[in-house]
Motif scaffolding. Structure first.
Motif, PDB file in Angstrom:
ATOM      1  N   ARG A 269       0.839  -1.210   0.000  1.00  0.00           N
ATOM      2  CA  ARG A 269       0.000   0.000   0.000  1.00  0.00           C
ATOM      3  C   ARG A 269       0.868   1.251   0.000  1.00  0.00           C
ATOM      4  NH1 ARG A 269      -3.905   0.045   4.873  1.00  0.00           N
ATOM      5  NH2 ARG A 269      -1.915   0.169   5.959  1.00  0.00           N
ATOM      6  N   VAL A 270       1.924   1.241   0.787  1.00  0.00           N
ATOM      7  CA  VAL A 270       2.798   2.418   0.880  1.00  0.00           C
ATOM      8  C   VAL A 270       3.576   2.625  -0.409  1.00  0.00           C
ATOM      9  CG1 VAL A 270       4.819   3.351   2.057  1.00  0.00           C
ATOM     10  CG2 VAL A 270       2.986   2.296   3.387  1.00  0.00           C
ATOM     11  N   ARG A 271       4.124   1.544  -0.974  1.00  0.00           N
ATOM     12  CA  ARG A 271       5.035   1.674  -2.104  1.00  0.00           C
ATOM     13  C   ARG A 271       4.322   1.714  -3.450  1.00  0.00           C
ATOM     14  NH1 ARG A 271      10.194  -2.249  -0.538  1.00  0.00           N
ATOM     15  NH2 ARG A 271      10.052  -1.969   1.740  1.00  0.00           N
ATOM     16  N   TYR A 272       3.187   1.007  -3.556  1.00  0.00           N
ATOM     17  CA  TYR A 272       2.517   0.905  -4.856  1.00  0.00           C
ATOM     18  C   TYR A 272       1.069   1.389  -4.834  1.00  0.00           C
ATOM     19  CZ  TYR A 272       6.533  -2.045  -5.995  1.00  0.00           C
ATOM     20  OH  TYR A 272       7.807  -2.516  -6.195  1.00  0.00           O
ATOM     21  N   GLY A 273       0.582   1.800  -3.671  1.00  0.00           N
ATOM     22  CA  GLY A 273      -0.775   2.314  -3.580  1.00  0.00           C
ATOM     23  C   GLY A 273      -1.858   1.265  -3.680  1.00  0.00           C
ATOM     24  N   ILE A 274      -1.545   0.002  -3.413  1.00  0.00           N
ATOM     25  CA  ILE A 274      -2.529  -1.078  -3.513  1.00  0.00           C
ATOM     26  C   ILE A 274      -3.271  -1.185  -2.190  1.00  0.00           C
ATOM     27  CG2 ILE A 274      -2.888  -3.513  -4.026  1.00  0.00           C
ATOM     28  CD1 ILE A 274      -0.155  -3.517  -5.415  1.00  0.00           C
ATOM     29  N   PRO A 275      -4.580  -1.014  -2.166  1.00  0.00           N
ATOM     30  CA  PRO A 275      -5.322  -1.094  -0.900  1.00  0.00           C
ATOM     31  C   PRO A 275      -5.374  -2.513  -0.358  1.00  0.00           C
ATOM     32  CG  PRO A 275      -6.828  -0.809  -2.740  1.00  0.00           C
ATOM     33  CD  PRO A 275      -5.446  -0.677  -3.300  1.00  0.00           C
ATOM     34  N   ARG A 276      -5.623  -2.599   0.928  1.00  0.00           N
ATOM     35  CA  ARG A 276      -5.715  -3.882   1.647  1.00  0.00           C
ATOM     36  C   ARG A 276      -7.150  -4.094   2.111  1.00  0.00           C
ATOM     37  NH1 ARG A 276      -2.975  -4.596   7.673  1.00  0.00           N
ATOM     38  NH2 ARG A 276      -4.611  -5.920   8.561  1.00  0.00           N
ATOM     39  N   LEU A 277      -7.657  -5.317   1.923  1.00  0.00           N
ATOM     40  CA  LEU A 277      -9.000  -5.661   2.380  1.00  0.00           C
ATOM     41  C   LEU A 277      -8.916  -6.980   3.147  1.00  0.00           C
ATOM     42  CD1 LEU A 277     -12.245  -5.339   0.274  1.00  0.00           C
ATOM     43  CD2 LEU A 277     -11.905  -7.274   1.782  1.00  0.00           C
ATOM     44  N   ASP A 278      -9.258  -6.966   4.427  1.00  0.00           N
ATOM     45  CA  ASP A 278      -9.190  -8.168   5.263  1.00  0.00           C
ATOM     46  C   ASP A 278     -10.477  -8.976   5.121  1.00  0.00           C
ATOM     47  OD1 ASP A 278      -7.062  -6.571   6.064  1.00  0.00           O
ATOM     48  OD2 ASP A 278      -7.147  -7.279   8.127  1.00  0.00           O
ATOM     49  N   ILE A 279     -10.325 -10.289   4.946  1.00  0.00           N
ATOM     50  CA  ILE A 279     -11.483 -11.157   4.822  1.00  0.00           C
ATOM     51  C   ILE A 279     -11.352 -12.345   5.772  1.00  0.00           C
ATOM     52  CG2 ILE A 279     -11.748 -10.535   2.398  1.00  0.00           C
ATOM     53  CD1 ILE A 279     -10.843 -13.478   1.767  1.00  0.00           C
ATOM     54  N   ASP A 280     -12.374 -13.191   5.757  1.00  0.00           N
ATOM     55  CA  ASP A 280     -12.389 -14.375   6.605  1.00  0.00           C
ATOM     56  C   ASP A 280     -13.050 -15.513   5.840  1.00  0.00           C
ATOM     57  OD1 ASP A 280     -12.915 -16.305   8.674  1.00  0.00           O
ATOM     58  OD2 ASP A 280     -12.576 -14.693  10.113  1.00  0.00           O
ATOM     59  N   GLY A 281     -12.327 -16.614   5.661  1.00  0.00           N
ATOM     60  CA  GLY A 281     -12.845 -17.730   4.876  1.00  0.00           C
ATOM     61  C   GLY A 281     -13.561 -18.788   5.675  1.00  0.00           C
ATOM     62  N   PHE A 282     -13.814 -18.539   6.975  1.00  0.00           N
ATOM     63  CA  PHE A 282     -14.430 -19.544   7.843  1.00  0.00           C
ATOM     64  C   PHE A 282     -15.835 -19.104   8.251  1.00  0.00           C
ATOM     65  CE2 PHE A 282      -9.823 -19.827   8.648  1.00  0.00           C
ATOM     66  CZ  PHE A 282      -9.601 -21.156   8.328  1.00  0.00           C
ATOM     67  N   GLY A 283     -16.795 -20.027   8.153  1.00  0.00           N
ATOM     68  CA  GLY A 283     -18.147 -19.746   8.605  1.00  0.00           C
ATOM     69  C   GLY A 283     -19.030 -19.226   7.501  1.00  0.00           C
ATOM     70  N   PHE A 284     -20.273 -19.655   7.473  1.00  0.00           N
ATOM     71  CA  PHE A 284     -21.204 -19.225   6.434  1.00  0.00           C
ATOM     72  C   PHE A 284     -21.372 -17.710   6.427  1.00  0.00           C
ATOM     73  CE2 PHE A 284     -22.186 -23.655   6.562  1.00  0.00           C
ATOM     74  CZ  PHE A 284     -22.705 -23.965   5.320  1.00  0.00           C
ATOM     75  N   GLU A 285     -21.628 -17.133   7.590  1.00  0.00           N
ATOM     76  CA  GLU A 285     -21.899 -15.694   7.657  1.00  0.00           C
ATOM     77  C   GLU A 285     -20.667 -14.870   7.313  1.00  0.00           C
ATOM     78  OE1 GLU A 285     -22.719 -12.458  11.155  1.00  0.00           O
ATOM     79  OE2 GLU A 285     -23.888 -14.312  11.228  1.00  0.00           O
ATOM     80  N   MET A 286     -19.531 -15.205   7.931  1.00  0.00           N
ATOM     81  CA  MET A 286     -18.329 -14.403   7.733  1.00  0.00           C
ATOM     82  C   MET A 286     -17.770 -14.563   6.331  1.00  0.00           C
ATOM     83  SD  MET A 286     -16.670 -15.037  11.522  1.00  0.00           S
ATOM     84  CE  MET A 286     -15.187 -14.099  11.257  1.00  0.00           C
ATOM     85  N   LEU A 287     -17.838 -15.761   5.770  1.00  0.00           N
ATOM     86  CA  LEU A 287     -17.372 -15.968   4.399  1.00  0.00           C
ATOM     87  C   LEU A 287     -18.250 -15.200   3.422  1.00  0.00           C
ATOM     88  CD1 LEU A 287     -15.679 -17.263   2.185  1.00  0.00           C
ATOM     89  CD2 LEU A 287     -17.054 -19.340   2.434  1.00  0.00           C
ATOM     90  N   SER A 288     -19.553 -15.249   3.614  1.00  0.00           N
ATOM     91  CA  SER A 288     -20.461 -14.519   2.720  1.00  0.00           C
ATOM     92  C   SER A 288     -20.189 -13.020   2.773  1.00  0.00           C
ATOM     93  CB  SER A 288     -21.916 -14.804   3.111  1.00  0.00           C
ATOM     94  OG  SER A 288     -22.224 -16.190   2.956  1.00  0.00           O
ATOM     95  N   GLU A 289     -19.970 -12.503   3.981  1.00  0.00           N
ATOM     96  CA  GLU A 289     -19.651 -11.085   4.111  1.00  0.00           C
ATOM     97  C   GLU A 289     -18.326 -10.752   3.425  1.00  0.00           C
ATOM     98  OE1 GLU A 289     -19.626 -10.254   8.248  1.00  0.00           O
ATOM     99  OE2 GLU A 289     -21.814 -10.310   8.473  1.00  0.00           O
ATOM    100  N   SER A 290     -17.365 -11.673   3.507  1.00  0.00           N
ATOM    101  CA  SER A 290     -16.051 -11.434   2.896  1.00  0.00           C
ATOM    102  C   SER A 290     -16.143 -11.407   1.378  1.00  0.00           C
ATOM    103  CB  SER A 290     -15.073 -12.515   3.354  1.00  0.00           C
ATOM    104  OG  SER A 290     -14.847 -12.446   4.741  1.00  0.00           O
ATOM    105  N   LEU A 291     -16.858 -12.356   0.812  1.00  0.00           N
ATOM    106  CA  LEU A 291     -17.012 -12.369  -0.641  1.00  0.00           C
ATOM    107  C   LEU A 291     -17.717 -11.106  -1.121  1.00  0.00           C
ATOM    108  CD1 LEU A 291     -18.011 -16.100  -1.340  1.00  0.00           C
ATOM    109  CD2 LEU A 291     -15.762 -15.023  -1.610  1.00  0.00           C
ATOM    110  N   MET A 292     -18.690 -10.647  -0.363  1.00  0.00           N
ATOM    111  CA  MET A 292     -19.409  -9.438  -0.758  1.00  0.00           C
ATOM    112  C   MET A 292     -18.519  -8.196  -0.621  1.00  0.00           C
ATOM    113  SD  MET A 292     -22.131  -8.459  -2.174  1.00  0.00           S
ATOM    114  CE  MET A 292     -23.130  -9.950  -2.031  1.00  0.00           C
TER     115      MET A 292
END
Length: 516
Positions: A269-292
């Motif tokens: 992010r600092v050197r190339y300006g690429i944003p970071r997005l944290d996700i979670d691949g575990f659990g129906f609810e959290m995975l669905s929120e991450s994909l969205m």
């Protein structure tokens, strides 16, 4: 501050601040154990070293690479093939391990010639592999071998090869997390930006912090591809060396394990300006929120929702079968860094498990902040526990199962507490919708295992006929199973083991015979 001093650690009073019991109404200002500090001498820590964190956790999952340790062969052997970091190229990185095999004479007279010969020998033995990572160990760091200069010398001599040097000796940090940081920063300093990739989509991401345990990466990357997203590189599970050199061309860094890989995301992010997005691949609810979340970044909400609807409809009914039978099962959540907060809330919410303790051997304060915030009052949180503290915690909190690594897991089995391997899984992958069902099934099989129940029989004392055999009539887990209307399907009052004396026994309760 609700500090908890274990009886076994009374002779080391400093340990008191590394364990807390969350109380009613307490928040992170008054209920947080100390974390990521130097191990207190005499505590017999089970931590891994910084070298292990660099090579074993992050480096080795790269699949088309010769991973060579510049140090004693024991360091290499200890970090070889102990996790299921599979790949789709025949698992080269699991089949072979390489070392310069430093001995006492090399410590005295220098080991650069030994390393030079080892590098050339490895490339000759595997001529189809043109990429190499060299890892520094305590021994080679202490004598000051210039691995970077030697790597450049080899690359000048052999233009078709590329070598990455990771200077992360075991003493480079208080735990293996120090090695995570070292290899993250070394990779972006040395290799990112040195290769130009082929861009095939309008939507391009780096998938960061997943190491393809039993195929986790392929599960998640399949979702991204179905959304129309190109996964440019994976840091580092099933990842290719040259793909990881091209991380600078992604539009978004999708981060899974923040503890092991947030460093490279922050630098990108600092050197190339690429944003970071944290996700979670575990659990129906959290995975669905991450994909969205990923979909919202690119405007692919419709594509993401189609995947969520399809996968949920396919796997939720099977998952619900297990969740109903796992309600109230007490769990000690004793994994690595990020899983203590990845799982703490969602396994209670979706599986009905009761988390009674969390711990981490190398988690930072941020990990404990998120973990403690997601558990209920009465939960024990421990930093850098040892075997005796783990045994005392099991005696006092009486879990039905533990999610942890092999070393503490095997100790738990000795006191008849089943465990699941939180680091390498039992029957994974556990990520994704289908993976969450596998996780629930593994928990169910561990808790309700007839073989595990039989382990409590003392054949020197218990009265049963050895000449006739025995059968497990009903698992004694002390809980009833009810249907959705609250009606009892079967109860936990049968005897666990019933002698066979020519009697006719009833079949297992119906719900057990339906297990998938």
């Amino acid at each position: 501050m609700p500090y908890h001093l274990f009886k076994c650690s009374e002779c080391i009073p400093e340990r008191e601040q590394h364990a807390v019991v969350k109380g009613e109404g307490e928040d992170l200002t008054s209920c947080l154990p100390l974390g990521y500090l130097n191990t207190i001498p005499g505590t017999i820590s089970e931590r891994g070293c910084a070298f292990c964190g660099a090579k074993h956790v992050i480096g080795t999952p790269m699949k088309d690479v010769i991973h060579l340790c510049h140090g004693p062969v024991g360091c290499t052997y200890d970090t070889w093939q102990t996790k299921r970091y599979i790949s789709d190229d025949g698992n080269f990185q699991l089949k072979y391990t390489f070392a310069s095999d430093m001995k006492e004479k090399h410590v005295v007279f220098g080991a650069e010639d030994q390393l030079r010969n080892s590098i050339k020998e490895a490339f000759r033995a595997f001529p189809h592999i043109k990429r190499m990572t060299i890892y520094q160990t305590c021994a080679s760091a202490l004598i000051g071998d210039d691995m970077n200069a030697l790597a450049q010398e080899i690359m000048d001599e052999m233009p078709d090869v590329d070598i990455f040097v990771c200077n992360s000796p075991g003493f480079a940090g208080p735990s293996q997390s120090g090695g995570h940081h070292k290899i993250n920063i070394a990779w972006i300093n040395q290799k990112v930006g040195t290769f130009e990739p082929e861009i095939k989509s309008r939507y391009v991401i780096n998938y960061v912090g997943d190491y393809n345990i039993q195929g986790d990466v392929e599960v998640m990357c399949d979702y991204f591809r179905r959304m129309g997203i190109q996964v440019l590189s994976v840091f580092t599970g099933n990842g290719r060396y040259d793909d990881l050199r091209s991380m600078h061309r992604a539009q978004l860094n999708v981060l899974e394990c923040a503890r092991s890989a947030e460093y490279i995301c922050n630098e990108l992010r600092v050197r190339y300006g690429i944003p970071r997005l944290d996700i979670d691949g575990f659990g129906f609810e959290m995975l669905s929120e991450s994909l969205m979340k990923v979909a919202l970044f690119f405007g692919l909400e419709k594509e993401a929702q189609a995947i969520i609807d399809e996968e949920t409809a396919r796997w939720k009914p099977e998952f619900d079968w297990y969740a109903k039978r796992l309600k109230g099962v007490k769990v000690c959540l004793w994994p690595g860094g990020s899983k203590l907060w990845h799982w703490a809330h969602i396994i209670e919410k979706e599986m009905g498990l009761d988390v009674v303790s969390i711990y981490s051997k190398f988690g930072h304060q941020g990990d404990f902040e998120k973990g403690v915030a997601r558990v209920k009052p009465g939960t024990l949180a421990i930093d850098d526990p040892n075997e005796l503290e783990g045994l005392e915690a099991m005696e006092d909190w009486k879990p039905d199962i533990i999610f942890t690594g092999v070393r503490p897991g095997e100790v738990a089995k000795k006191v008849r507490v089943p465990y699941l391997n939180a680091h390498a899984y039992h029957n994974g992958p556990w990520k994704g919708y289908e993976g969450w069902v596998r996780f629930a099934r593994d928990i169910y099989n561990a808790v309700y295992s007839p073989i595990h129940q039989l382990s409590g029989i003392d054949i020197s004392k218990d009265d049963f006929p050895l000449d006739c055999g025995f059968m497990t009539q009903k698992l004694v887990c002390g809980r009833d199973i009810t249907d959705e209307n609250g009606e009892r399907e079967y109860t936990g009052t049968y005897d666990c083991v019933t002698p066979l004396r020519g009697k006719e026994y009833p079949p297992y309760p119906e719900p057990l015979s339906e297990a998938v």
